[in-house]
Design a protein around this motif. Structure first.
Motif, PDB file in Angstrom:
ATOM      1  N   ILE A   1     -10.445  -2.738  -0.036  1.00 32.64           N
ATOM      2  CA  ILE A   1      -9.131  -3.394  -0.107  1.00 32.64           C
ATOM      3  C   ILE A   1      -9.251  -4.869   0.315  1.00 32.64           C
ATOM      4  CG2 ILE A   1      -6.755  -3.387   0.789  1.00 32.64           C
ATOM      5  CD1 ILE A   1      -6.959  -0.340   0.915  1.00 32.64           C
ATOM      6  N   TYR A   2     -10.077  -5.118   1.320  1.00 34.89           N
ATOM      7  CA  TYR A   2     -10.284  -6.501   1.787  1.00 34.89           C
ATOM      8  C   TYR A   2     -10.810  -7.360   0.630  1.00 34.89           C
ATOM      9  CZ  TYR A   2     -11.943 -10.373   4.664  1.00 34.89           C
ATOM     10  OH  TYR A   2     -12.158 -11.619   5.199  1.00 34.89           O
ATOM     11  N   LYS A   3     -11.755  -6.790  -0.103  1.00 31.58           N
ATOM     12  CA  LYS A   3     -12.356  -7.513  -1.234  1.00 31.58           C
ATOM     13  C   LYS A   3     -11.291  -7.791  -2.309  1.00 31.58           C
ATOM     14  CE  LYS A   3     -16.495  -7.221  -4.044  1.00 31.58           C
ATOM     15  NZ  LYS A   3     -16.378  -6.328  -5.197  1.00 31.58           N
ATOM     16  N   ILE A   4     -10.461  -6.811  -2.577  1.00 33.93           N
ATOM     17  CA  ILE A   4      -9.406  -6.983  -3.592  1.00 33.93           C
ATOM     18  C   ILE A   4      -8.468  -8.126  -3.173  1.00 33.93           C
ATOM     19  CG2 ILE A   4      -7.372  -5.875  -4.662  1.00 33.93           C
ATOM     20  CD1 ILE A   4      -8.935  -3.158  -4.357  1.00 33.93           C
ATOM     21  N   ILE A   5      -8.144  -8.175  -1.866  1.00 29.79           N
ATOM     22  CA  ILE A   5      -7.245  -9.229  -1.374  1.00 29.79           C
ATOM     23  C   ILE A   5      -7.923 -10.597  -1.492  1.00 29.79           C
ATOM     24  CG2 ILE A   5      -6.013 -10.126   0.657  1.00 29.79           C
ATOM     25  CD1 ILE A   5      -5.699  -7.169   1.557  1.00 29.79           C
ATOM     26  N   ARG A   6      -9.184 -10.677  -1.109  1.00 33.69           N
ATOM     27  CA  ARG A   6      -9.897 -11.967  -1.200  1.00 33.69           C
ATOM     28  C   ARG A   6      -9.915 -12.479  -2.632  1.00 33.69           C
ATOM     29  NH1 ARG A   6     -11.904 -13.727   3.753  1.00 33.69           N
ATOM     30  NH2 ARG A   6     -11.671 -15.668   2.644  1.00 33.69           N
ATOM     31  N   GLU A   7     -10.090 -11.526  -3.552  1.00 32.38           N
ATOM     32  CA  GLU A   7     -10.131 -11.944  -4.969  1.00 32.38           C
ATOM     33  C   GLU A   7      -8.773 -12.423  -5.460  1.00 32.38           C
ATOM     34  OE1 GLU A   7     -13.924  -9.120  -6.069  1.00 32.38           O
ATOM     35  OE2 GLU A   7     -11.924  -8.513  -6.762  1.00 32.38           O
ATOM     36  N   ALA A   8      -7.701 -11.937  -4.814  1.00 34.83           N
ATOM     37  CA  ALA A   8      -6.352 -12.327  -5.248  1.00 34.83           C
ATOM     38  C   ALA A   8      -5.914 -13.653  -4.600  1.00 34.83           C
ATOM     39  CB  ALA A   8      -5.359 -11.232  -4.861  1.00 34.83           C
ATOM     40  N   GLN A   9      -6.638 -14.092  -3.575  1.00 37.72           N
ATOM     41  CA  GLN A   9      -6.230 -15.289  -2.811  1.00 37.72           C
ATOM     42  C   GLN A   9      -6.589 -16.592  -3.509  1.00 37.72           C
ATOM     43  OE1 GLN A   9      -7.805 -14.172   1.086  1.00 37.72           O
ATOM     44  NE2 GLN A   9      -5.810 -14.605   1.973  1.00 37.72           N
TER      45      GLN A   9
ATOM     46  N   LEU B   1       8.154   8.290  -4.493  1.00 36.81           N
ATOM     47  CA  LEU B   1       6.743   7.942  -4.382  1.00 36.81           C
ATOM     48  C   LEU B   1       6.136   7.964  -5.782  1.00 36.81           C
ATOM     49  CD1 LEU B   1       3.942   7.689  -2.994  1.00 36.81           C
ATOM     50  CD2 LEU B   1       3.947  10.162  -2.779  1.00 36.81           C
ATOM     51  N   ARG B   2       5.615   6.829  -6.192  1.00 33.41           N
ATOM     52  CA  ARG B   2       5.075   6.709  -7.548  1.00 33.41           C
ATOM     53  C   ARG B   2       4.087   5.550  -7.558  1.00 33.41           C
ATOM     54  NH1 ARG B   2       6.973   3.748 -11.682  1.00 33.41           N
ATOM     55  NH2 ARG B   2       8.941   3.167 -10.748  1.00 33.41           N
ATOM     56  N   GLN B   3       3.040   5.683  -8.339  1.00 31.27           N
ATOM     57  CA  GLN B   3       2.091   4.573  -8.439  1.00 31.27           C
ATOM     58  C   GLN B   3       2.685   3.484  -9.331  1.00 31.27           C
ATOM     59  OE1 GLN B   3      -1.833   5.586  -9.896  1.00 31.27           O
ATOM     60  NE2 GLN B   3      -2.403   3.435 -10.070  1.00 31.27           N
ATOM     61  N   ALA B   4       2.725   2.245  -8.856  1.00 33.71           N
ATOM     62  CA  ALA B   4       3.212   1.142  -9.691  1.00 33.71           C
ATOM     63  C   ALA B   4       2.213   0.945 -10.826  1.00 33.71           C
ATOM     64  CB  ALA B   4       3.321  -0.138  -8.857  1.00 33.71           C
ATOM     65  N   GLU B   5       2.724   0.497 -11.976  1.00 33.50           N
ATOM     66  CA  GLU B   5       1.838   0.330 -13.141  1.00 33.50           C
ATOM     67  C   GLU B   5       0.683  -0.624 -12.851  1.00 33.50           C
ATOM     68  OE1 GLU B   5       4.048  -0.697 -16.651  1.00 33.50           O
ATOM     69  OE2 GLU B   5       5.109   1.226 -16.522  1.00 33.50           O
ATOM     70  N   ASP B   6       0.962  -1.647 -12.038  1.00 34.27           N
ATOM     71  CA  ASP B   6      -0.081  -2.641 -11.753  1.00 34.27           C
ATOM     72  C   ASP B   6      -0.795  -2.381 -10.423  1.00 34.27           C
ATOM     73  OD1 ASP B   6       2.326  -3.132 -10.513  1.00 34.27           O
ATOM     74  OD2 ASP B   6       2.269  -5.309 -10.750  1.00 34.27           O
TER      75      ASP B   6
ATOM     76  N   ILE C   1       0.866  -1.187   0.000  1.00 38.64           N
ATOM     77  CA  ILE C   1       0.000   0.000   0.000  1.00 38.64           C
ATOM     78  C   ILE C   1       0.898   1.231   0.000  1.00 38.64           C
ATOM     79  CG2 ILE C   1      -1.830   1.278   1.183  1.00 38.64           C
ATOM     80  CD1 ILE C   1      -2.924  -1.273   2.269  1.00 38.64           C
ATOM     81  N   ASP C   2       0.868   1.962  -1.093  1.00 38.34           N
ATOM     82  CA  ASP C   2       1.674   3.179  -1.193  1.00 38.34           C
ATOM     83  C   ASP C   2       0.766   4.388  -1.335  1.00 38.34           C
ATOM     84  OD1 ASP C   2       4.462   2.185  -1.282  1.00 38.34           O
ATOM     85  OD2 ASP C   2       3.757   1.108  -3.054  1.00 38.34           O
TER      86      ASP C   2
ATOM     87  N   VAL D   1      -0.852  -7.975  -4.495  1.00 35.67           N
ATOM     88  CA  VAL D   1      -1.833  -6.886  -4.484  1.00 35.67           C
ATOM     89  C   VAL D   1      -1.082  -5.575  -4.255  1.00 35.67           C
ATOM     90  CG1 VAL D   1      -3.824  -5.890  -3.274  1.00 35.67           C
ATOM     91  CG2 VAL D   1      -3.668  -8.373  -3.549  1.00 35.67           C
ATOM     92  N   LYS D   2      -1.353  -4.622  -5.136  1.00 36.17           N
ATOM     93  CA  LYS D   2      -0.736  -3.292  -4.968  1.00 36.17           C
ATOM     94  C   LYS D   2      -1.836  -2.238  -4.983  1.00 36.17           C
ATOM     95  CE  LYS D   2       3.485  -4.610  -7.361  1.00 36.17           C
ATOM     96  NZ  LYS D   2       4.401  -4.304  -8.481  1.00 36.17           N
ATOM     97  N   ILE D   3      -1.800  -1.376  -3.984  1.00 29.89           N
ATOM     98  CA  ILE D   3      -2.805  -0.328  -3.870  1.00 29.89           C
ATOM     99  C   ILE D   3      -2.086   1.007  -3.827  1.00 29.89           C
ATOM    100  CG2 ILE D   3      -4.672   0.621  -2.420  1.00 29.89           C
ATOM    101  CD1 ILE D   3      -5.385  -2.232  -3.211  1.00 29.89           C
TER     102      ILE D   3
END
Ligand code: DC
Length: 221
Positions: free
Chosen positions: A213-221, A190-195, A8-9, A140-142
Motif C-alpha cells: 500500500i505504501y508503494k501504491i501511495i508513493r506512486e500516486a504522489q 460495503l462494496r469495492q469501488a470500481e477504481d 481503505i475499505d 488512492v482506493k484500496i
C-alpha cells in the motif's frame, strides 16, 4: 505539497485498521478510523437501552455527541464527553455497530464528521464506504479482504494474545453476520469501488501488505 486521500475499505477483520495505522505512520498522513464512530453510536444505544433502528433511535441522534481527538497512541473517541476508545472494541459493540450502521440517519451524521475531518490535509481513512461514498474522489482506493476462515483465525489469535478466549466458530459466525449486514444494507453498503485496488491478504504478512500500500501511495504522489 499535494493533499492525498487514501480510502481503505473491506470486511470486518481484514486488518484494515492495523494496516492503515501503520501506513499512516510511514507517510505522516492522519489516520481516521470510521468504524470507531459507528461503534460509538452502538455503545450509546447499549448504554441508553435504545433500539438499533427506528424512530426512537432517530430522535436520539442529535444527542449523540462524537468528538475525535488524537494522542500519541492515535485516534481517541470521545462519546458525550467520555473517552470510550477501549470500550468500543468489545465484542458486544461490534455486532450492534453493524446494526446501527444500516440506519441512513446515523450514516449521514457520521459521514459529515468524516468528510470534515478529511479536509485540508492528507488522510488515510478506513471503513466500508469510503471509496464509494465518503471520499469518492480519493486519489488512492484500496479494497482489503481475506477469507472468513483467515479473518476468524486472526481475531482468535489477537484475543489469545490479550489473554482472552472465544470459540472460533462463534467468531466466524459473528464475522459472517457482519459481512452480510454490511454488504446488503441499502444505503452505502460495503462494496469495492470500481477504481479500487483489490488486495486479498489471506496469504500475505502484514508487513507485505503495508509495503504494497505504501508503494501504491508513493506512486500516486
Ligand atoms: O471497522 P469496524 O469493525 O470497527 O466497524 C464496525 C461496524 O461499523 C461495521 O460492522 C460496519 C460499520 N461501518 C460502516 O458501516 N461504515 C464504515 N465506514 C465503517 C464501519
Amino acid at each position: 505539497m499535494f493533499i492525498i486521500k487514501v480510502a481503505i475499505d473491506g470486511p470486518a477483520g481484514a486488518g484494515k485498521s492495523s494496516i492503515a495505522k501503520a501506513v499512516a505512520e510511514k507517510t505522516g498522513f492522519v489516520y481516521i478510523d470510521t468504524g470507531a464512530m459507528y461503534r460509538a453510536v452502538a455503545l450509546y444505544t447499549i448504554l441508553h437501552k435504545l433500539p438499533t433502528s427506528g424512530d426512537e433511535l432517530e430522535k436520539a441522534i442529535d444527542k449523540i455527541k462524537i468528538d475525535i481527538e488524537y494522542n500519541e497512541k492515535g485516534q481517541v473517541l470521545i462519546l458525550c464527553g467520555e473517552d470510550v476508545t477501549s470500550r468500543i472494541r468489545e465484542a458486544d459493540v461490534s455486532i450492534v455497530a453493524s446494526d446501527v450502521a444500516t440506519v441512513p440517519a446515523v450514516r449521514l451524521k457520521l459521514v459529515d464528521i468524516q468528510r470534515r475531518l478529511a479536509e485540508n490535509h492528507s488522510v488515510i481513512m478506513d471503513g466500508r464506504d469510503i471509496g464509494t461514498y465518503v471520499l469518492p474522489d480519493a486519489e488512492v482506493k484500496i479494497f482489503l479482504t481475506a477469507s472468513v476462515e483467515e479473518r476468524a483465525k486472526r481475531r482468535f489469535m489477537q484475543l489469545k494474545e490479550n489473554g482472552e478466549t472465544e470459540d472460533i466458530e462463534k467468531i466466524k459466525k459473528d464475522i459472517a453476520y457482519r459481512d452480510k449486514n454490511d454488504s446488503e444494507r441499502k444505503f452505502a453498503p460495503l462494496r469495492q469501488a470500481e477504481d479500487a485496488i483489490y488486495i486479498d491478504t489471506s496469504d500475505m504478512t502484514m508487513q507485505k501488505v503495508i509495503e504494497k500500500i505504501y508503494k501504491i501511495i508513493r506512486e500516486a504522489q
